[in-house]
Design a protein around this motif. Structure first.
Motif: not given
Length: 310
Positions: A152-155, A162-168
């Protein structure tokens, strides 16, 4: 076999006959004698000696009676033991059957006890096996929970990444789109204006100036320079700066003035739509000047701003 004969019962011991001292009634008590003030002293001593002698005799008789009772009990006990051992070699059938039943019961009890011991050992082994399985299951459960927590922590971390990469990526995509749009607009503006620039001049604040003719084509008379609305297009935010042409002495537009609210692309597109007007075409002298300037400046062909005389 016949039961052994019992010894005849003995009569209880008789009390001893009274002695001469007891047969004779005693004299008055010691207290009565001592209390009399008129009795002689020797009478008191005789009574005291007689009382002591009586007590010693009674104690001797009691001891004798107790000794006789003990002897009688010992004789009766010895008689019972001798009678019970008289037929000790005879074994009855009832006793044999009772012993056999008792032996069978003892055997059954021993077998049950052994089976109980075996069952208890088996139950203990089963309980130990269950305990170990429970411990292993608890360890497996804890390991699974720890793995679940790590997953769960890894997820969560992966989701955040992924959210940061998507925003970037979205920001980069938007930046690329803006840059591409800016390059496309700049290209379109350059192609529409034909190498001209939208200039700024403090004489016309909040205006973008597009020079359509060279300043040398006009005589620079202030009385002949004025602004007017472009009635031919009727577009809002567009006006013309007029001036007198040096060669023909006619008043012609020398610049197009755009409001600051209009973008460079809108200005370029306006010019692209209206650049074919006859009044916007250069004179022969102006065309020659443009060619000469293009040859002298490497083909820049950029027109200057409004005349400084104005």
């Amino acid at each position: 076999p016949q039961p052994p004969p019992q010894p005849p019962p003995q009569p209880p011991p008789q009390p001893p006959p009274p002695s001469e001292d007891e047969a004779v009634p005693p004299p008055a008590s010691l207290s009565s004698v001592s209390s009399a003030t008129t009795a002689p002293r020797d009478m008191y001593e005789r009574l005291k000696a007689w009382e002591e002698k009586k007590q010693a005799r009674l104690a001797k008789e009691r001891q004798k009676a107790e000794d006789e009772e003990k002897q009688r009990i010992e004789k009766a006990r010895a008689a019972r033991v001798s009678s019970s051992t008289l037929y000790s070699h005879v074994e009855s059938k009832i006793k044999r059957e009772r012993v056999a039943v008792d032996d069978a019961r003892v055997a059954v009890a021993e077998t049950a006890a052994q089976e109980a011991i075996v069952a208890r050992e088996h139950a203990e082994r089963a309980a130990e096996h269950d305990r170990r399985q429970a411990v292993a299951a608890e360890e497996a459960r804890r390991s699974a929970e720890a793995a679940k927590t790590r997953a769960e922590t890894t997820a969560v971390v992966a989701k955040e990444q992924a959210s940061t990469a998507t925003a970037l990526l979205e920001a980069l995509r938007l930046k690329v789109s803006r840059e591409a749009k800016a390059r496309a607009e700049a290209k379109e503006i350059a192609e529409a204006l034909g190498g001209r620039d939208l200039e700024r001049n403090p004489m016309f604040p909040k205006k973008k100036i597009l020079r359509i003719r060279l300043a040398e084509e006009f005589d620079g008379r202030v009385s002949a320079e004025f602004r007017q609305r472009d009635d031919e297009s009727g577009d809002k935010g567009v006006s013309l700066l007029m001036g007198r042409v040096y060669a023909t002495r006619s008043v012609e537009p020398q610049c197009v003035l755009f409001d600051e609210a209009l973008s460079d692309l809108e200005c370029a597109r306006w010019w692209q739509r209206h650049q074919g007007r006859k009044s916007f075409q250069p004179t022969k002298m102006g065309a020659a000047m443009q060619r000469t300037r293009a040859l002298g400046e490497g083909g820049g062909g950029k027109a200057k701003g409004p005349s400084s005389k104005s």
